[in-house]
Design an enzyme around this catalytic site. Structure first.
Site, PDB file in Angstrom:
ATOM      1  N   ARG A   1       2.170  -8.425  13.024  1.00  0.00           N
ATOM      2  CA  ARG A   1       2.951  -7.931  14.162  1.00  0.00           C
ATOM      3  C   ARG A   1       2.108  -8.068  15.427  1.00  0.00           C
ATOM      4  NH1 ARG A   1       6.849  -8.598  11.497  1.00  0.00           N
ATOM      5  NH2 ARG A   1       8.296  -7.041  10.686  1.00  0.00           N
TER       6      ARG A   1
ATOM      7  N   HIS B   1       7.705 -16.213  15.880  1.00  0.00           N
ATOM      8  CA  HIS B   1       8.036 -15.304  14.772  1.00  0.00           C
ATOM      9  C   HIS B   1       8.910 -16.005  13.722  1.00  0.00           C
ATOM     10  CE1 HIS B   1       8.394 -10.777  13.731  1.00  0.00           C
ATOM     11  NE2 HIS B   1       8.503 -11.515  12.635  1.00  0.00           N
TER      12      HIS B   1
HETATM   13  P1  NDP Z   1       2.855  -4.816   1.823  1.00  0.00           P
HETATM   14  O1  NDP Z   1       3.356  -3.450   2.138  1.00  0.00           O
HETATM   15  O2  NDP Z   1       3.220  -5.425   0.518  1.00  0.00           O
HETATM   16  O3  NDP Z   1       1.254  -4.832   1.902  1.00  0.00           O
HETATM   17  C1  NDP Z   1       0.549  -4.192   2.908  1.00  0.00           C
HETATM   18  C2  NDP Z   1      -0.952  -4.323   2.641  1.00  0.00           C
HETATM   19  O4  NDP Z   1      -1.649  -3.794   3.765  1.00  0.00           O
HETATM   20  C3  NDP Z   1      -1.411  -3.529   1.419  1.00  0.00           C
HETATM   21  O5  NDP Z   1      -2.404  -4.266   0.729  1.00  0.00           O
HETATM   22  C4  NDP Z   1      -2.008  -2.270   2.035  1.00  0.00           C
HETATM   23  O6  NDP Z   1      -3.040  -1.672   1.285  1.00  0.00           O
HETATM   24  C5  NDP Z   1      -2.603  -2.829   3.306  1.00  0.00           C
HETATM   25  N1  NDP Z   1      -2.774  -1.760   4.310  1.00  0.00           N
HETATM   26  C6  NDP Z   1      -1.836  -1.007   4.922  1.00  0.00           C
HETATM   27  N2  NDP Z   1      -2.390  -0.134   5.783  1.00  0.00           N
HETATM   28  C7  NDP Z   1      -3.723  -0.332   5.687  1.00  0.00           C
HETATM   29  C8  NDP Z   1      -4.836   0.255   6.323  1.00  0.00           C
HETATM   30  N3  NDP Z   1      -4.712   1.241   7.225  1.00  0.00           N
HETATM   31  N4  NDP Z   1      -6.065  -0.184   5.986  1.00  0.00           N
HETATM   32  C9  NDP Z   1      -6.226  -1.174   5.068  1.00  0.00           C
HETATM   33  N5  NDP Z   1      -5.197  -1.789   4.435  1.00  0.00           N
HETATM   34  C10 NDP Z   1      -3.969  -1.362   4.751  1.00  0.00           C
HETATM   35  O7  NDP Z   1       3.297  -5.753   3.025  1.00  0.00           O
HETATM   36  P2  NDP Z   1       3.718  -7.304   3.004  1.00  0.00           P
HETATM   37  O8  NDP Z   1       2.584  -8.113   2.482  1.00  0.00           O
HETATM   38  O9  NDP Z   1       5.027  -7.496   2.367  1.00  0.00           O
HETATM   39  O10 NDP Z   1       3.948  -7.566   4.575  1.00  0.00           O
HETATM   40  C11 NDP Z   1       2.927  -7.352   5.520  1.00  0.00           C
HETATM   41  C12 NDP Z   1       3.508  -7.432   6.932  1.00  0.00           C
HETATM   42  O11 NDP Z   1       3.845  -8.770   7.265  1.00  0.00           O
HETATM   43  C13 NDP Z   1       4.826  -6.682   7.152  1.00  0.00           C
HETATM   44  O12 NDP Z   1       4.625  -5.301   7.321  1.00  0.00           O
HETATM   45  C14 NDP Z   1       5.343  -7.337   8.417  1.00  0.00           C
HETATM   46  O13 NDP Z   1       4.881  -6.645   9.550  1.00  0.00           O
HETATM   47  C15 NDP Z   1       4.706  -8.732   8.401  1.00  0.00           C
HETATM   48  N6  NDP Z   1       5.706  -9.795   8.280  1.00  0.00           N
HETATM   49  C16 NDP Z   1       5.717 -10.807   9.210  1.00  0.00           C
HETATM   50  C17 NDP Z   1       6.641 -11.837   9.124  1.00  0.00           C
HETATM   51  C18 NDP Z   1       6.623 -12.982  10.076  1.00  0.00           C
HETATM   52  O14 NDP Z   1       7.540 -13.802  10.063  1.00  0.00           O
HETATM   53  N7  NDP Z   1       5.616 -13.120  10.903  1.00  0.00           N
HETATM   54  C19 NDP Z   1       7.652 -11.867   8.064  1.00  0.00           C
HETATM   55  C20 NDP Z   1       7.544 -10.776   7.136  1.00  0.00           C
HETATM   56  C21 NDP Z   1       6.612  -9.778   7.266  1.00  0.00           C
HETATM   57  P3  NDP Z   1      -2.758  -0.952  -0.116  1.00  0.00           P
HETATM   58  O15 NDP Z   1      -2.488  -2.093  -1.082  1.00  0.00           O
HETATM   59  O16 NDP Z   1      -4.006  -0.263  -0.442  1.00  0.00           O
HETATM   60  O17 NDP Z   1      -1.569  -0.060   0.080  1.00  0.00           O
END
Ligand code: NDP
Length: 309
Positions: free
Chosen positions: A224, A272
């Site tokens: 994002r 995006h």
């Molecule tokens: P997930 O919810 O599957 O994974 C999120 C990951 O981030 C997890 O490994 C989580 O850790 C980690 N995380 C979250 N908060 C923290 C923190 N404070 N410190 C360290 N690690 C953290 O998300 P997705 O992989 O499905 O998607 C990620 C993002 O991609 C979405 O939220 C969206 O914003 C973006 N996106 C962008 C798109 C684009 O076209 N550019 C399309 C689709 C999505 P843990 O495993 O320990 O919980």
């Protein structure tokens, strides 16, 4: 009869209503503003929502987001018992993995440098390195990062990842929590951000973080725009701490006319489009999840509302 209300793109609503009528006739698929009897509407599928919409749905139990993230939703509008589910579907995952592989290869093969040289009318060389000589690290090890890591693995990059709770992924050196962030960053020649946008991660791509990467590292932000401090990126590129950045997301979107990112020689922008929800596959992912919820089980992609992802 249980009803699901679609709110957003009208054409998508019509197509999905036809698919539900054919494959899941026990659920009445309605399209905003035709709510019908609001007492039937237990599920809402939307990208964003307004206070008026939520007030009109007293029987709402589950909100299904059209997108993979939920940061665009003001979750404070929802009563505490309403569950929130993000979209996990093969269209988003496949296109994201392809984009990340493309971006890492472009940075690895110095495309920004060669592109700038071409624009300047110069025929310049740089030594070619093998993927095995370069490390790619992921901030976030969720659904999309894992798919992207799987796409990169056959190319031979050294792979690293960092997440809140840690992970075990074959072939990937995984790091966990704030205590291991610096060690992780020191090993990333190419850093890919795939974190959700939360209060904890907003502005994480900043001067301090860039300073902990190897000099000349590059950045891919496909998460994002709110993760990035824009002035810090420009400073890091101009000082040579970073060599290039590929940005699929910005804040705001679109960027205003004249924004320096449009013309900076070391920045590549896309609007995006990295991971794209495909209507054809997303409707089936939604339907599967509605079935799971109706059976009393936990849907794929349900978020923890307190954690924000
Ligand atoms: P997930 O919810 O599957 O994974 C999120 C990951 O981030 C997890 O490994 C989580 O850790 C980690 N995380 C979250 N908060 C923290 C923190 N404070 N410190 C360290 N690690 C953290 O998300 P997705 O992989 O499905 O998607 C990620 C993002 O991609 C979405 O939220 C969206 O914003 C973006 N996106 C962008 C798109 C684009 O076209 N550019 C399309 C689709 C999505 P843990 O495993 O320990 O919980």
């Amino acid at each position: 009869m249980t009803a699901i209300l679609h709110c957003g793109d009208e054409e998508r609503g019509r197509i999905w209503a036809d698919v539900f009528a054919r494959d899941m006739p026990e659920v009445d698929f309605r399209c905003w503003p035709d709510i019908g009897d609001a007492a039937d509407v237990r599920y809402l599928v939307a990208w964003t929502m307004t206070p008026e919409l939520i007030a009109a749905l007293p029987a709402l139990e589950v909100l299904f987001s059209i997108g993979a993230g939920v940061d665009q939703l003001d979750l404070s509008l929802l009563p505490p018992h309403v569950r929130v589910v993000r979209m996990i579907e093969p269209g988003i995952t496949t296109t994201m993995a392809q984009y990340v592989a493309m971006a890492c290869l472009a940075l690895h093969r110095d495309l920004p440098f060669f592109h700038a040289e071409q624009r300047a009318g110069r025929w310049s060389y740089r030594p070619v390195r093998l993927c095995s000589e370069r490390s790619v690290g992921f901030l976030g090890l969720g659904e999309l990062a894992r798919a992207s890591l799987a796409a990169l693995a056959p190319l031979g990059f050294r792979l690293h990842g960092w997440s809140r709770s840690g992970a075990t992924i074959p072939g990937v050196q995984c790091h966990a929590g704030a205590g291991q962030l610096d060690t992780f960053l020191a090993q990333c020649d190419i850093l890919v951000c795939l974190l959700p946008l939360t209060d904890d991660t907003r502005g994480i791509l900043c001067r301090d973080l860039f300073a902990k990467l190897p000099r000349g590292a590059s950045l891919v932000n496909v998460a994002r725009g709110g993760h990035l401090v824009q002035d810090d990126l420009i400073a890091a590129l101009d000082e040579g701490q970073l060599s290039a950045a590929m940005l699929d997301v910005t804040s705001p979107e679109p960027l205003p006319e004249g924004h320096p990112f449009y013309t900076h020689p070391a920045i590549f922008l896309t609007p995006h489009i990295a991971g794209v929800t495909r209507r054809e596959t997303a409707v089936h992912a939604l339907m599967d999840n509605v079935r799971v919820v109706m059976a009393g089980a936990r849907p794929d992609g349900e978020i923890d509302r307190d954690r924000g992802y």
